[in-house]
Design a protein around this motif. Sequence first.
Motif, PDB file in Angstrom:
ATOM      1  N   GLU A  33      70.422  -9.427  91.999  1.00 25.38           N
ATOM      2  CA  GLU A  33      70.177  -9.875  93.362  1.00 25.38           C
ATOM      3  C   GLU A  33      71.303  -9.489  94.319  1.00 25.38           C
ATOM      4  O   GLU A  33      71.093  -9.339  95.514  1.00 25.38           O
ATOM      5  N   ASP A  34      72.525  -9.338  93.794  1.00 29.16           N
ATOM      6  CA  ASP A  34      73.675  -9.033  94.647  1.00 29.16           C
ATOM      7  C   ASP A  34      73.745  -7.567  95.041  1.00 29.16           C
ATOM      8  O   ASP A  34      74.478  -7.214  95.960  1.00 29.16           O
ATOM      9  N   GLY A  35      73.032  -6.714  94.329  1.00 29.28           N
ATOM     10  CA  GLY A  35      73.091  -5.291  94.620  1.00 29.28           C
ATOM     11  C   GLY A  35      74.457  -4.691  94.314  1.00 29.28           C
ATOM     12  O   GLY A  35      74.891  -3.742  94.962  1.00 29.28           O
ATOM     13  N   MET A  36      75.138  -5.258  93.320  1.00 31.05           N
ATOM     14  CA  MET A  36      76.462  -4.743  92.947  1.00 31.05           C
ATOM     15  C   MET A  36      76.321  -3.307  92.455  1.00 31.05           C
ATOM     16  O   MET A  36      75.332  -2.968  91.816  1.00 31.05           O
ATOM     17  N   PRO A  37      77.316  -2.450  92.733  1.00 33.66           N
ATOM     18  CA  PRO A  37      77.223  -1.075  92.220  1.00 33.66           C
ATOM     19  C   PRO A  37      77.344  -1.063  90.699  1.00 33.66           C
ATOM     20  O   PRO A  37      77.983  -1.925  90.105  1.00 33.66           O
ATOM     21  N   CYS A  38      76.712  -0.080  90.095  1.00 33.37           N
ATOM     22  CA  CYS A  38      76.776   0.084  88.651  1.00 33.37           C
ATOM     23  C   CYS A  38      78.166   0.586  88.258  1.00 33.37           C
ATOM     24  O   CYS A  38      78.876   1.174  89.080  1.00 33.37           O
ATOM     25  N   ILE A  39      78.531   0.415  86.997  1.00 35.70           N
ATOM     26  CA  ILE A  39      79.828   0.910  86.524  1.00 35.70           C
ATOM     27  C   ILE A  39      79.942   2.421  86.614  1.00 35.70           C
ATOM     28  O   ILE A  39      81.029   2.968  86.652  1.00 35.70           O
ATOM     29  N   GLY A  48      79.011   4.128  89.152  1.00 35.07           N
ATOM     30  CA  GLY A  48      79.273   4.498  90.544  1.00 35.07           C
ATOM     31  C   GLY A  48      78.028   4.502  91.409  1.00 35.07           C
ATOM     32  O   GLY A  48      78.121   4.548  92.627  1.00 35.07           O
ATOM     33  N   CYS A  49      76.863   4.439  90.800  1.00 37.76           N
ATOM     34  CA  CYS A  49      75.614   4.390  91.562  1.00 37.76           C
ATOM     35  C   CYS A  49      75.591   3.098  92.389  1.00 37.76           C
ATOM     36  O   CYS A  49      75.874   2.027  91.867  1.00 37.76           O
ATOM     37  N   THR A  50      75.294   3.207  93.652  1.00 36.72           N
ATOM     38  CA  THR A  50      75.357   2.036  94.533  1.00 36.72           C
ATOM     39  C   THR A  50      74.015   1.361  94.745  1.00 36.72           C
ATOM     40  O   THR A  50      73.920   0.410  95.507  1.00 36.72           O
ATOM     41  N   THR A  51      72.977   1.826  94.074  1.00 32.14           N
ATOM     42  CA  THR A  51      71.644   1.261  94.294  1.00 32.14           C
ATOM     43  C   THR A  51      71.115   0.524  93.063  1.00 32.14           C
ATOM     44  O   THR A  51      69.948   0.588  92.762  1.00 32.14           O
ATOM     45  N   ARG A  52      71.965  -0.192  92.382  1.00 32.27           N
ATOM     46  CA  ARG A  52      71.551  -0.899  91.173  1.00 32.27           C
ATOM     47  C   ARG A  52      70.664  -2.093  91.526  1.00 32.27           C
ATOM     48  O   ARG A  52      71.045  -2.939  92.312  1.00 32.27           O
ATOM     49  N   THR A  53      69.466  -2.144  90.952  1.00 29.67           N
ATOM     50  CA  THR A  53      68.581  -3.293  91.129  1.00 29.67           C
ATOM     51  C   THR A  53      68.344  -4.011  89.808  1.00 29.67           C
ATOM     52  O   THR A  53      67.921  -5.154  89.799  1.00 29.67           O
ATOM     53  N   ILE A  54      68.618  -3.324  88.701  1.00 28.91           N
ATOM     54  CA  ILE A  54      68.467  -3.923  87.376  1.00 28.91           C
ATOM     55  C   ILE A  54      69.808  -3.821  86.661  1.00 28.91           C
ATOM     56  O   ILE A  54      70.420  -2.754  86.633  1.00 28.91           O
ATOM     57  N   THR A  57      79.735  -3.392  66.697  1.00 33.15           N
ATOM     58  CA  THR A  57      80.923  -3.356  65.849  1.00 33.15           C
ATOM     59  C   THR A  57      81.954  -4.399  66.254  1.00 33.15           C
ATOM     60  O   THR A  57      82.466  -5.138  65.419  1.00 33.15           O
ATOM     61  N   ASN A  58      82.271  -4.476  67.552  1.00 32.74           N
ATOM     62  CA  ASN A  58      83.356  -5.358  67.990  1.00 32.74           C
ATOM     63  C   ASN A  58      82.919  -6.488  68.919  1.00 32.74           C
ATOM     64  O   ASN A  58      83.739  -7.276  69.361  1.00 32.74           O
ATOM     65  N   GLY A  59      81.624  -6.567  69.245  1.00 28.12           N
ATOM     66  CA  GLY A  59      81.112  -7.651  70.080  1.00 28.12           C
ATOM     67  C   GLY A  59      81.369  -7.490  71.570  1.00 28.12           C
ATOM     68  O   GLY A  59      81.032  -8.378  72.351  1.00 28.12           O
ATOM     69  N   ALA A  60      81.963  -6.379  71.976  1.00 27.22           N
ATOM     70  CA  ALA A  60      82.234  -6.153  73.406  1.00 27.22           C
ATOM     71  C   ALA A  60      80.919  -6.090  74.171  1.00 27.22           C
ATOM     72  O   ALA A  60      79.882  -5.713  73.623  1.00 27.22           O
ATOM     73  N   ARG A  61      80.969  -6.497  75.435  1.00 23.24           N
ATOM     74  CA  ARG A  61      79.773  -6.478  76.286  1.00 23.24           C
ATOM     75  C   ARG A  61      80.024  -5.596  77.494  1.00 23.24           C
ATOM     76  O   ARG A  61      81.139  -5.515  77.987  1.00 23.24           O
ATOM     77  N   LEU A  62      78.947  -4.983  77.947  1.00 25.60           N
ATOM     78  CA  LEU A  62      79.019  -4.074  79.082  1.00 25.60           C
ATOM     79  C   LEU A  62      77.735  -4.233  79.879  1.00 25.60           C
ATOM     80  O   LEU A  62      76.650  -4.289  79.301  1.00 25.60           O
ATOM     81  N   GLU A  63      77.858  -4.368  81.193  1.00 27.33           N
ATOM     82  CA  GLU A  63      76.683  -4.482  82.044  1.00 27.33           C
ATOM     83  C   GLU A  63      76.541  -3.192  82.841  1.00 27.33           C
ATOM     84  O   GLU A  63      77.422  -2.831  83.604  1.00 27.33           O
ATOM     85  N   ALA A  64      75.437  -2.509  82.622  1.00 24.59           N
ATOM     86  CA  ALA A  64      75.179  -1.247  83.310  1.00 24.59           C
ATOM     87  C   ALA A  64      73.910  -1.400  84.133  1.00 24.59           C
ATOM     88  O   ALA A  64      73.213  -2.406  84.029  1.00 24.59           O
ATOM     89  N   GLY A  65      73.615  -0.402  84.928  1.00 23.61           N
ATOM     90  CA  GLY A  65      72.402  -0.439  85.741  1.00 23.61           C
ATOM     91  C   GLY A  65      71.267   0.300  85.066  1.00 23.61           C
ATOM     92  O   GLY A  65      71.463   1.032  84.100  1.00 23.61           O
ATOM     93  N   GLY A  66      70.070   0.123  85.591  1.00 24.91           N
ATOM     94  CA  GLY A  66      68.917   0.865  85.111  1.00 24.91           C
ATOM     95  C   GLY A  66      69.130   2.362  85.259  1.00 24.91           C
ATOM     96  O   GLY A  66      68.562   3.153  84.510  1.00 24.91           O
ATOM     97  N   CYS A  67      69.988   2.752  86.209  1.00 24.05           N
ATOM     98  CA  CYS A  67      70.297   4.171  86.409  1.00 24.05           C
ATOM     99  C   CYS A  67      70.887   4.774  85.138  1.00 24.05           C
ATOM    100  O   CYS A  67      70.545   5.889  84.751  1.00 24.05           O
ATOM    101  N   ILE A 111      62.084  -8.587  89.241  1.00 21.36           N
ATOM    102  CA  ILE A 111      62.550  -7.201  89.312  1.00 21.36           C
ATOM    103  C   ILE A 111      61.640  -6.441  90.276  1.00 21.36           C
ATOM    104  O   ILE A 111      60.433  -6.380  90.066  1.00 21.36           O
ATOM    105  N   PRO A 112      62.195  -5.887  91.341  1.00 19.50           N
ATOM    106  CA  PRO A 112      61.369  -5.364  92.436  1.00 19.50           C
ATOM    107  C   PRO A 112      60.738  -4.001  92.213  1.00 19.50           C
ATOM    108  O   PRO A 112      59.887  -3.607  92.982  1.00 19.50           O
ATOM    109  N   ILE A 113      61.101  -3.274  91.184  1.00 18.22           N
ATOM    110  CA  ILE A 113      60.634  -1.893  91.078  1.00 18.22           C
ATOM    111  C   ILE A 113      59.394  -1.727  90.223  1.00 18.22           C
ATOM    112  O   ILE A 113      59.009  -0.624  89.904  1.00 18.22           O
ATOM    113  N   PHE A 114      58.746  -2.833  89.845  1.00 22.61           N
ATOM    114  CA  PHE A 114      57.580  -2.727  88.994  1.00 22.61           C
ATOM    115  C   PHE A 114      56.299  -2.852  89.797  1.00 22.61           C
ATOM    116  O   PHE A 114      56.201  -3.655  90.706  1.00 22.61           O
ATOM    117  N   LYS A 115      55.310  -2.056  89.409  1.00 20.38           N
ATOM    118  CA  LYS A 115      53.996  -2.124  90.039  1.00 20.38           C
ATOM    119  C   LYS A 115      53.293  -3.387  89.582  1.00 20.38           C
ATOM    120  O   LYS A 115      53.519  -3.864  88.480  1.00 20.38           O
TER     121      LYS A 115
END
Length: 186
Positions: free
Chosen positions: A45-51, A53-59, A67-77, A170-174
Amino acid sequence: MSKIDKETRIAWETEFLMHLVELSSSKSLELAIEEWKVYGFHHDEDGMPCICGCTTRTIAVMLVNRTNGARLEAGGCCMSRYPHLCGLALLNSFMKAKFSLDSILYVDALRFCLEEELIDKGLFEKYHSIGYEWKRERTVKQIGLIRLVNRIFLNTIRSRVPRGRSIDTIPIFKKTSPKSPGRCFH
């Protein structure tokens, strides 16, 4: 695609891969990619940029390192460029399962349920014996099995949505009908 667009895309991919390797146990790109899997996703909802660099992240797609339990949040891009992470397929399965709860369980959803140990091998085999396509002649028991696994899958994904976020908006679904889920991802 113009030269600038290609350069920008390459820069985004490089940035995403740098983050992925940085948080991985293995520092080799090929091995690092194998460590990651999709954990869940939500509408950003915040429209934060993806890691990347894409600035149009909606998902936002949440990845976890096996292996190590690390977490990463990326965009649908990023997920559309890296199908081996299965984010796009899983997201599609989630959206389609919402519309066809009683009739179809998509193969990516079924695999996810088995990998996450939400269902056992016996239930997996029972579902396989039913088949994936829409069939009107299914028994009440078969439909019940499909409904059960679909609900387990949907509830698990929903339980992983961070507090204050949503997945059903999620706004991009038909908008599609239950009998014809069609192509949900643009």
